[in-house]
Each structure stands twice: as C-alpha cells, then as structure tokens.
Enzyme design. Sequence first.
Site, short mmCIF file in Angstrom:
data_model
loop_
_atom_site.label_atom_id
_atom_site.label_comp_id
_atom_site.label_asym_id
_atom_site.label_seq_id
_atom_site.Cartn_x
_atom_site.Cartn_y
_atom_site.Cartn_z
N THR A 135 43.05 51.13 50.13
CA THR A 135 42.22 49.95 49.85
C THR A 135 42.45 48.82 50.84
O THR A 135 41.68 47.86 50.85
CB THR A 135 42.57 49.39 48.46
OG1 THR A 135 43.97 49.07 48.46
CG2 THR A 135 42.26 50.40 47.36
N HIS A 187 39.34 30.56 60.61
CA HIS A 187 39.99 29.66 59.65
C HIS A 187 41.47 30.00 59.42
O HIS A 187 42.27 29.09 59.18
CB HIS A 187 39.26 29.71 58.30
CG HIS A 187 37.91 29.07 58.33
ND1 HIS A 187 37.18 28.80 57.20
CD2 HIS A 187 37.15 28.63 59.38
CE1 HIS A 187 36.03 28.23 57.52
NE2 HIS A 187 35.98 28.13 58.84
#
Length: 147
Positions: free
Chosen positions: A67, A98
Amino acid sequence: MRVAIGSDHGGFRLKEEIKSYLIEKGYDVDDFGCYSEESVDYPDFAKKVAEAVAKGDYGFGVLMCGTGIGISIAANKVKGIRAALCHDGLTARLAKQHNNANILCMGGRTTGLETAKDIVDNYLSHEFEGGRHLRRINKIMDIENNG
Ligand code: RB5
C-alpha cells in the site's frame, strides 16, 4: 542525480518498473532490494533507503510496499526523512512544492504503472516553494530534534 530505490515483496514489481523508468530518464539508480517476490519485512528496506538518503548520498529515494503505508511510516522514523505516500500527480507535485519530500512512496497493490510514472514525473518537474512551507518543515525538524 543518484536515486535510492527499495521495496518489499508487495512493491517489488512496481519497483522494477519504476527503476527502469528512472534509468531511461537518465538517473543513476541504486536498488537496495528486495530482489524477488519472496516475502520480506518492509522496515528493513525502508531503513536502508532512508539512511542512504538522510546521509546525503542520493538526491531522493523511492520506496514501495503493498500500500505504501508501512514503508512510509518506517522511512519517516529516520531523522531528516520526509517520506510522502503519493497516489497521483497532484499529491506528488504538492509533496515536492509544500513538503520538500525526499522519499516518494507508492503502493504496488494500489497504484498502476501509468499513475506511478505520473507521480515520478510530477515530483521531478516541480520545486520546493519555500516561504511558509519552509517554516512548517522547520517545525517538523524541531519535533524531530526536541520532541
Ligand atoms: C505485506 O503483505 C504488506 O503488509 C506490505 O507490503 C504493506 O502493504 C504494508 O504497509
């Protein structure tokens, strides 16, 4: 630029594809394993890649597990690492702009190859924006250093 890549068995196939993609793009890629689909433990590979990136030997790292969750959690335990689990081009772009992520994480069982390439392309084609984002990263580093 040198790139450190690694995965567990759940991310192995995607790692192989993205390793080739990065090499095609001209990057110098070091593969820290795993090297087959035999079951292994993702923290072992997160540690190897994250320590190599934290030492400054690589421009960035790429990690995959099934995952992307476990391997990103483990990588973020290494001081200086900002490992971002990305699901698409937008999350990859923002991880660079960011968060100034230094490791990209993806899920071999959740992310298709074309999306994974888009993640890599977006990460590579954008720059950290600094400013208020640097202030926030400095606060992350403060937690790391002082609790
Ligand atoms: C291994 O089966 C699986 O748990 C691992 O690849 C990952 O998805 C963990 O977060």
